[in-house]
Design an enzyme around this catalytic site. Structure first.
Site, short mmCIF file in Angstrom:
data_model
loop_
_atom_site.label_atom_id
_atom_site.label_comp_id
_atom_site.label_asym_id
_atom_site.label_seq_id
_atom_site.Cartn_x
_atom_site.Cartn_y
_atom_site.Cartn_z
CG ASN A 9 41.86 38.55 44.38
OD1 ASN A 9 41.53 37.79 43.68
ND2 ASN A 9 41.56 38.89 45.47
CE LYS A 11 38.31 40.87 45.88
NZ LYS A 11 37.76 41.56 47.21
CG HIS A 97 42.26 38.26 49.65
ND1 HIS A 97 41.31 38.52 50.07
CD2 HIS A 97 42.65 39.24 48.77
CE1 HIS A 97 40.61 39.51 49.53
NE2 HIS A 97 41.56 40.04 48.83
CD GLU A 99 37.51 39.28 49.72
OE1 GLU A 99 37.87 38.30 48.59
OE2 GLU A 99 37.24 40.41 49.63
CD GLU A 169 44.46 43.06 49.50
OE1 GLU A 169 44.22 43.75 48.48
OE2 GLU A 169 44.03 42.14 49.81
N GLY A 175 36.67 46.11 48.78
CA GLY A 175 35.33 46.24 48.14
C GLY A 175 34.07 46.94 48.87
CB SER A 215 38.23 50.89 47.61
OG SER A 215 37.50 49.95 48.10
C1 PEP Z 1 41.26 42.49 46.92
O1 PEP Z 1 40.46 41.69 46.63
O2 PEP Z 1 42.28 42.38 47.29
C2 PEP Z 1 40.79 44.02 46.92
C3 PEP Z 1 41.52 44.98 47.20
O3 PEP Z 1 39.50 44.27 46.57
P1 PEP Z 1 38.79 45.69 46.14
O4 PEP Z 1 40.01 46.27 45.11
O5 PEP Z 1 37.70 45.42 45.26
O6 PEP Z 1 38.66 46.57 47.34
#
Ligand code: PEP
Length: 253
Positions: A9, A11, A97, A99, A169, A175, A215
């Site tokens: 992803n 973003k 997601h 976010e 997640e 992040g 992460s």
């Molecule tokens: C994501 O955007 O779904 C995500 C898990 O981001 P990150 O790997 O940066 O934590």
């Protein structure tokens, strides 16, 4: 046996040039494993989907969108339909997601409409679920994930479930550099599979792929993937570096 599924992803990152370069790097780095041993997808920003689609042509890397709108067409300024996403070569669509849930304010009801619209439009939705840090601290992880699963999949008949991937997640791990331990991930993945068995049946639960996101890096991907119910990874930050994303894909084979 569930085939591993790794998705990146991107973003709100990259530009025309870097998105194409990144896609080309993923194609060449994953060429020995993508398709045959592991499913791989990248989800660029909407505006670069078409260029990235061209860069992925004749490869086994699939294209996904970071979002989708539930209406088919019309006066919905700024929104993108399933047909538009199909038109530029998308196979997958992220729905809900964290976010979009917590920054943009999407509700479970809206996300459910997006899941339905994706399937109706011939796309494969990746339904994202996961708890906030306060919810985990208050022992509400199971309650939150159960609600997001039930509302996110509401009205979806069993025959459509083969199109769906779930991404767990934990919001506190996205992040932040904090990763759920493999055991924490496994516990919630097992809960999600149990929920699918209750909502549908054992066969569908055994077949559905559940990704972990939060992460993920090359050095923790293998251990997360070794968990029984972790079938794939949704990768944010590390998917922006070709060598890291390729290393994560290879650690998942
Ligand atoms: C994501 O955007 O779904 C995500 C898990 O981001 P990150 O790997 O940066 O934590």
């Amino acid at each position: 046996m569930r085939k591993s599924f790794i998705a990146g992803n991107w973003k709100m990152n990259t530009d025309v040039h870097s998105s194409v370069k990144l896609a080309e790097g993923v194609v060449s780095g994953c060429k020995d494993v993508a398709g045959s041993k592991v499913d791989v997808a990248v989800c660029p920003p909407f505006v670069y989907l078409q260029q990235v689609s061209k860069a992925l042509q004749s490869s086994h890397i699939a294209l996904g969108s970071q979002d989708i709108y539930f209406e088919q067409k019309g006066a919905f300024t700024g929104e993108i339909s399933a047909a538009m996403l199909k038109d530029v070569g998308c196979a997958y669509a992220l729905c809900g997601h964290s976010e979009r849930r917590h920054v943009i304010g999407e509700t479970d009801e809206l996300i459910n409409k997006k899941v339905h619209a994706a399937i109706l439009g011939g796309l494969l939705p990746i339904l994202c679920v996961g708890e906030l840090l306060d919810e985990r601290k208050a022992n509400k992880t199971d309650e939150v994930v159960t609600r997001q699963m039930k509302k996110g999949l509401a009205g979806l008949i069993a025959e459509k479930m083969s199109a769906v991937t779930i991404a767990y997640e934990p919001v506190w791990a996205i992040g932040t550099g904090l990763t759920a331990t493999p055991q924490q991930a496994q516990e919630v993945h097992a809960l999600i599979r149990k929920l699918v068995a209750q909502m549908y049946d054992r066969k569908i639960a055994d077949a559905i792929r559940i990704q972990y996101g939060g992460s993920v890096k090359p050095d923790n991907a293998g251990e997360l993937m070794s968990q029984e119910d972790v079938d794939g990874l949704l990768v944010g930050g590390a998917s922006l570096k070709t060598e890291d994303f390729v290393a994560i894909v290879k650690a998942s084979v």
